[in-house]
Scaffold this motif. Structure first.
Motif, PDB file in Angstrom:
ATOM      1  N   GLY A 143      -2.988   3.558   7.604  1.00  0.00           N
ATOM      2  CA  GLY A 143      -2.017   4.106   6.651  1.00  0.00           C
ATOM      3  C   GLY A 143      -0.688   3.369   6.676  1.00  0.00           C
ATOM      4  N   GLY A 144      -0.204   3.073   7.901  1.00  0.00           N
ATOM      5  CA  GLY A 144       1.082   2.398   8.031  1.00  0.00           C
ATOM      6  C   GLY A 144       1.040   0.984   7.472  1.00  0.00           C
ATOM      7  N   GLN A 145      -0.061   0.276   7.790  1.00  0.00           N
ATOM      8  CA  GLN A 145      -0.211  -1.094   7.268  1.00  0.00           C
ATOM      9  C   GLN A 145      -0.273  -1.086   5.751  1.00  0.00           C
ATOM     10  OE1 GLN A 145      -3.792  -1.988   9.441  1.00  0.00           O
ATOM     11  NE2 GLN A 145      -2.729  -3.431  10.794  1.00  0.00           N
ATOM     12  N   ARG A 146      -1.026  -0.114   5.220  1.00  0.00           N
ATOM     13  CA  ARG A 146      -1.211  -0.051   3.776  1.00  0.00           C
ATOM     14  C   ARG A 146       0.121   0.170   3.068  1.00  0.00           C
ATOM     15  NH1 ARG A 146      -5.984   3.827   2.453  1.00  0.00           N
ATOM     16  NH2 ARG A 146      -6.729   2.880   4.374  1.00  0.00           N
ATOM     17  N   GLN A 147       0.946   1.074   3.643  1.00  0.00           N
ATOM     18  CA  GLN A 147       2.235   1.341   3.016  1.00  0.00           C
ATOM     19  C   GLN A 147       3.108   0.093   3.032  1.00  0.00           C
ATOM     20  OE1 GLN A 147       3.025   3.200   0.927  1.00  0.00           O
ATOM     21  NE2 GLN A 147       4.661   4.637   1.302  1.00  0.00           N
TER      22      GLN A 147
END
Lengths: 269, 342
Positions: A143-147
């Motif tokens: 999730g963090g990478q995607r954001q």
């Protein structure tokens, strides 16, 4: 205080439900503006209006003095960027490919992939720390990478103004801070004007240079966090009794909710 | 990814795999086309076919190629490309892999017009015209019902499925009203057939493809890619989403209506070709051009199978596309399940 972006006496509504009347908002240039307020206070609606996704029934959003709905969408997209609350990554797309889509407003039929496009996409991925992931499918990322990838796409758009709709939702605390640190760096080092909707008051007070506090579709207070975040205002806006102390890390206001007054157990039964 | 740049600031971006797939489809279509022109009750060698196409055949060969077989081949290519292009546009616009015009009521709408002409009585030109007009009118109706401050994927899909169900009922009722001979002709039309198609059938679709194809591919292709990421993202990047969606829906509905008018509601090409194209090119995005070329190839091959699979008996091409398309869909589900994605 100069403002390239302002909402002027706007009435904002979905279908028949009116969210805001006569709402006027200025975004100071080169500020990191954060909009705060309880759920359903109209902060995301305000951001949708500022980013051209919702057309005001009355009033207007002015960018450099001109109504944003009267100018070509592509021109606006070179000045005003948006990180929406939710976006869909197309099936099987790789990180670099997704980030490169941010170049759309700068491209054309015969200018599909200039050296500048290539350089800006590489810079944007480096700035958000996703350069190593360039060839990975977006679907495989955390999730963090995607954001960070979505943020890189918004950066590749190279807009002096960038709006972020709840950029930290669905992220754990470490990734929330990571994204906000990144935003602060973009604001300080690149001089971009940022407008974000945030849920966490303490994060807002720590990162914002300018706060807009809203309740029931209206602006209740604006200004630097030190003047806006007071115990009285938090109680007025959120209905939450609290104390405001200095953040031991940064010295910015820190909201500490009042302890619940417990009834003796025997009385409750 | 290949990038071509000229000193004048022109830069083009090419996806090598997509390019290979497109070129292969085009070449295969031509090859199967030459075979198709040479086969039938009066067989001709490939060399004879090519000589005749170049204008050097005997009068008999000229007649057979130009008047009998070429119009049918041209109809197959045009209808296949039009259906596949429209299917790729629809699937991207509604962000649903099942968002194909055969499931959303557009082809049923075209069928209603055709059935009315068959029941009331009319020429085959009137039939084509009625199919095109009623298909387009159905598209307009679905758009108007689904519109609420903009049209969103789900509402369009559900409205389309509702309209499709109603029209299927209407079509069934029209069939029961028709005399037996007309009903047989209607059922053949409803299956989708290329039998006896002439230039009058091929030309409207070819003209629509020539006009709308480049506009959709070059004008809207890049923006359509952004619309896959959601309306908000596309808007933020400067795509006038609602206006573009209306224009694209209009173009896609027109292509489907004209294709149905020419060959009947040929099943599954619009649904299958874009999926197949995406799997072959492995490129994200709507893959508009590879889809269109693959659609043309699919229909040309399906028509050959329809004519030759059962010796002495010609099947309507819709039977073959239905078998191939349905089979492919089930295989796809099985493959996805093995891969653990479903």
């Amino acid at each position: 205080m100069r403002s390239r972006l302002r909402g002027d006496a706007m009435t904002l509504a979905y279908e028949r439900r009116t969210i805001s009347r006569e709402l006027t908002v200025d975004v100071p240039d080169q500020s990191f503006t954060v909009v705060i307020g309880p759920n359903a206070c109209g902060k995301s609606t305000l951001l949708r209006a500022l980013s051209r996704l919702l057309r005001p029934n009355v009033g207007a959003v002015l960018l450099d003095g001109a109504d944003i709905h009267r100018r070509p969408a592509r021109d606006i997209a070179k000045t005003l960027g948006l990180l929406p609350q939710s976006s869909i990554a197309p099936d099987g797309i790789a990180v670099a490919e997704l980030v490169s889509r941010g170049r759309y407003p700068h491209q054309g039929l015969l200018r599909q992939w200039s050296r500048e496009d290539e350089a800006v996409v590489a810079e944007s991925m480096a700035a958000t720390g996703v350069a190593d992931l360039a060839d990975r499918p977006v679907a495989e990322l955390s999730g963090g990478q995607r954001q960070r990838v979505w943020l890189a796409m918004a950066l590749a758009q190279q807009t002096p103004l960038l709006l972020l709709d709840e950029p930290t939702t669905y992220l754990d605390i470490a990734h929330q801070i990571e994204i906000l640190d990144l935003c602060a760096r973009l604001h300080e080092e690149e001089g971009r004007t940022l407008v974000a909707v945030l849920h966490d008051l303490n994060q807002a007070a720590r990162y914002a240079t300018h706060l807009i506090a809203m309740r029931d579709g209206q602006v209740v207070a604006t200004g630097p966090p030190q003047t806006v975040v007071t115990a009285a205002l938090v109680e007025e806006v959120f209905g939450l009794p609290c104390r405001v102390i200095d953040d031991p890390e940064t010295g910015t206001p820190l909201v500490v909710p009042a302890a619940r007054r417990r009834a003796p157990i025997g009385v409750m039964a | 990814m290949i990038v071509l740049r000229t000193p004048g600031g022109v830069s083009l971006r090419l996806h090598p795999r997509a390019l290979t797939v497109g070129l292969t489809c085009a070449l295969l279509t031509l090859a199967v086309g030459v075979l198709a022109l040479g086969s039938g009750d009066y067989p001709m060698s490939a060399a004879d076919v090519l000589r005749t196409l170049a204008g050097g055949g005997t009068p008999a060969q000229e007649f057979i190629v130009h008047e009998l077989r070429l119009p049918r081949l041209a109809t197959a290519i045009a209808v296949g490309a039009a259906l596949a292009l429209a299917g790729a546009v629809f699937q991207t616009l509604v962000r649903n892999p099942l968002g194909s015009p055969d499931l959303l009521g557009f082809t049923q709408g075209a069928a209603t017009g055709a059935l009315v002409v068959i029941v009331v009585g009319g020429t085959s030109t009137m039939l084509s015209g009625a199919a095109a007009i009623s298909g387009f009118a159905t598209g307009l109706l679905i758009y108007l019902i689904a519109w609420r401050r903009g049209v969103h994927g789900y509402r369009l899909v559900l409205t389309g499925i509702g309209i499709a169900a109603i029209l299927t009922g209407v079509n069934g009722w029209l069939l029961t009203r028709a005399p037996l001979m007309d009903a047989a002709r209607a059922v053949l039309w409803l299956t989708g057939s290329l039998d006896g198609r002439g230039w009058i059938h091929a030309l409207p679709v070819l003209i629509a493809l020539a006009l709308l194809g480049p506009a959709v591919l070059a004008g809207a292709g890049p923006a359509l890619r952004l619309m896959e990421m959601g309306d908000d993202s596309a808007n933020a990047l400067g795509v006038p989403v609602e206006r573009l969606r209306l224009a694209l829906l209009g173009a896609a509905v027109l292509l489907v209506s004209l294709a149905s008018a020419a060959a009947g509601p040929v099943n599954f090409v619009a649904l299958t070709a874009p999926h197949l194209a995406r799997r072959l090119t492995r490129a994200p995005g709507p893959n508009l051009l590879p889809s269109a070329l693959l659609g043309a190839l699919l229909l040309v091959v399906a028509d050959q199978l329809a004519q030759r699979a059962v010796p002495g008996h010609q099947l309507p091409v819709g039977v073959v596309t239905g078998l191939i398309g349905g089979g492919y869909l089930i295989w796809l589900l099985a493959a996805e399940r093995r891969a653990g994605r479903l």
